[in-house]
Design a protein around this motif. Structure first.
Motif, PDB file in Angstrom:
ATOM      1  N   ASP A 150       2.447   2.794  -2.438  1.00 31.09           N
ATOM      2  CA  ASP A 150       2.191   3.697  -3.554  1.00 31.09           C
ATOM      3  C   ASP A 150       0.899   4.474  -3.352  1.00 31.09           C
ATOM      4  O   ASP A 150       0.785   5.645  -3.731  1.00 31.09           O
ATOM      5  CB  ASP A 150       2.152   2.917  -4.861  1.00 31.09           C
ATOM      6  CG  ASP A 150       1.102   1.809  -4.845  1.00 31.09           C
ATOM      7  OD1 ASP A 150       0.717   1.384  -3.732  1.00 31.09           O
ATOM      8  OD2 ASP A 150       0.667   1.381  -5.924  1.00 31.09           O
ATOM      9  N   ILE A 151      -0.097   3.852  -2.734  1.00 26.01           N
ATOM     10  CA  ILE A 151      -1.355   4.543  -2.471  1.00 26.01           C
ATOM     11  C   ILE A 151      -1.147   5.652  -1.442  1.00 26.01           C
ATOM     12  O   ILE A 151      -1.682   6.757  -1.579  1.00 26.01           O
ATOM     13  CB  ILE A 151      -2.426   3.541  -1.983  1.00 26.01           C
ATOM     14  CG1 ILE A 151      -2.716   2.507  -3.074  1.00 26.01           C
ATOM     15  CG2 ILE A 151      -3.696   4.267  -1.577  1.00 26.01           C
ATOM     16  CD1 ILE A 151      -3.708   1.456  -2.664  1.00 26.01           C
ATOM     17  N   ARG A 197       0.810  -1.208   0.000  1.00 25.38           N
ATOM     18  CA  ARG A 197       0.000   0.000   0.000  1.00 25.38           C
ATOM     19  C   ARG A 197       0.852   1.271   0.000  1.00 25.38           C
ATOM     20  O   ARG A 197       0.316   2.364   0.138  1.00 25.38           O
ATOM     21  CB  ARG A 197      -0.920   0.008   1.230  1.00 25.38           C
ATOM     22  CG  ARG A 197      -1.926  -1.132   1.254  1.00 25.38           C
ATOM     23  CD  ARG A 197      -2.904  -1.014   0.115  1.00 25.38           C
ATOM     24  NE  ARG A 197      -3.878  -2.104   0.119  1.00 25.38           N
ATOM     25  CZ  ARG A 197      -4.834  -2.262  -0.794  1.00 25.38           C
ATOM     26  NH1 ARG A 197      -4.922  -1.398  -1.780  1.00 25.38           N
ATOM     27  NH2 ARG A 197      -5.664  -3.264  -0.717  1.00 25.38           N
TER      28      ARG A 197
END
Length: 294
Positions: A87-88, A85
């Motif tokens: 990159d989010i 997660r």
């Protein structure tokens, strides 16, 4: 010269030189680490600092520096510890920084299109004496880090695991690179703008890599290209009344294309020369019949 007689152009040219030096000096480490777009993300976050500076009636450059440093440290920690997660989380940080900056500028009552555009894309006419002082101090810090710790930064940019084995404080150096990149973004935002600063950190380095081989020569060549395009773009914006940030970035891309075209035949000649040397060094194979006596 006419361009040197106007006080605002004197400030703009000084700022352009400092940006031309500092952006590639930091960008070479980001390119080596495959983090070329990190400057773009920091620029998004720095806009929140600009808006906060207007809201609190303080210097936007110093406030942007503070917020950008905090944001860059957060990015580095997410990169180091984030998993699937990560990159989010980074995307939310980038977009949240941009949206927060626009909202804060609007709440401050100074969020006009002119003010916003000057920070997003650069504006030479709005560079004040206070801005120049801040840019000089911040640029001094960037050069102190990138030149003084060039060997250590080179080591972690090439191979973090090997650098860790040799005893270098890899985590601390990574954070220092992130902080230095954040400071560079705020140095450059008055000249090229927050949305274009990443290009000035990456394109001169990529252009220099087309004609150089060693890290040190690439560093020097990238800085030379950076200073050349920033000064040329600043002068062009004065005489032709064109946006400085866009002009500087387009010039940098033009230099990259030119050097790429020049490097292609040179690389071919080097390859042929290397091949010829290898052929001379290889002994001639003996035929099966050479040992047969008639």
């Amino acid at each position: 010269m006419e361009i040197l007689q106007d006080p605002f152009m004197q400030r703009a040219l000084l700022a352009a030189v400092l940006v031309g030096v500092t952006a590639p000096a930091v960008g070479i480490h980001l390119v080596q680490r495959r983090q070329a777009l990190m400057g773009d993300g920091i620029g998004h976050v720095a806009l929140t600092g600009v808006g906060l500076g207007f809201l609190l009636s303080t210097n936007p450059v110093w406030m942007a520096t503070l917020v950008a440093v905090v944001g860059s440290v957060a990015m580095e920690l997410i990169r180091a510890y984030g998993r699937t997660r990560g990159d989010i989380a980074l995307a939310m940080l980038f977009y949240g920084g941009m949206a927060g900056g626009v909202m804060l500028m609007n709440l401050s009552g100074t969020g006009s299109n002119a003010n916003l555009t000057s920070y997003l894309f650069g504006s030479l006419s709005t560079v004040s004496d206070e801005d120049v002082t801040a840019i000089c101090l911040l640029a001094g810090f960037v050069l102190l880090v990138t030149v003084g710790l060039r060997r250590q930064l080179f080591a972690i940019s090439q191979d973090e695991e090997f650098a860790r084995v040799t005893g270098l404080p890899v985590r601390l150096l990574n954070l220092l690179v992130a902080v230095t990149a954040a400071v560079t973004v705020t140095v450059a935002m008055r000249v090229v703008g927050l949305l274009l600063v990443s290009a000035l950190m990456v394109v001169p380095v990529a252009a220099a890599q087309q004609i150089t081989r060693s890290f040190a020569v690439t560093f020097v060549a990238a800085v030379a290209i950076g200073v050349s395009v920033t000064l040329t773009g600043t002068a062009a914006s004065y005489y032709q009344d064109v946006p400085p940030g866009a002009t500087i970035v387009l010039l940098a891309i033009a230099v990259f294309v030119l050097l790429t075209l020049l490097a292609a035949p040179l690389a071919g000649r080097r390859a042929k020369a290397a091949g010829a040397e290898c052929d001379l060094d290889v002994p001639v194979a003996r035929r099966p019949t050479d040992d047969v006596q008639v």
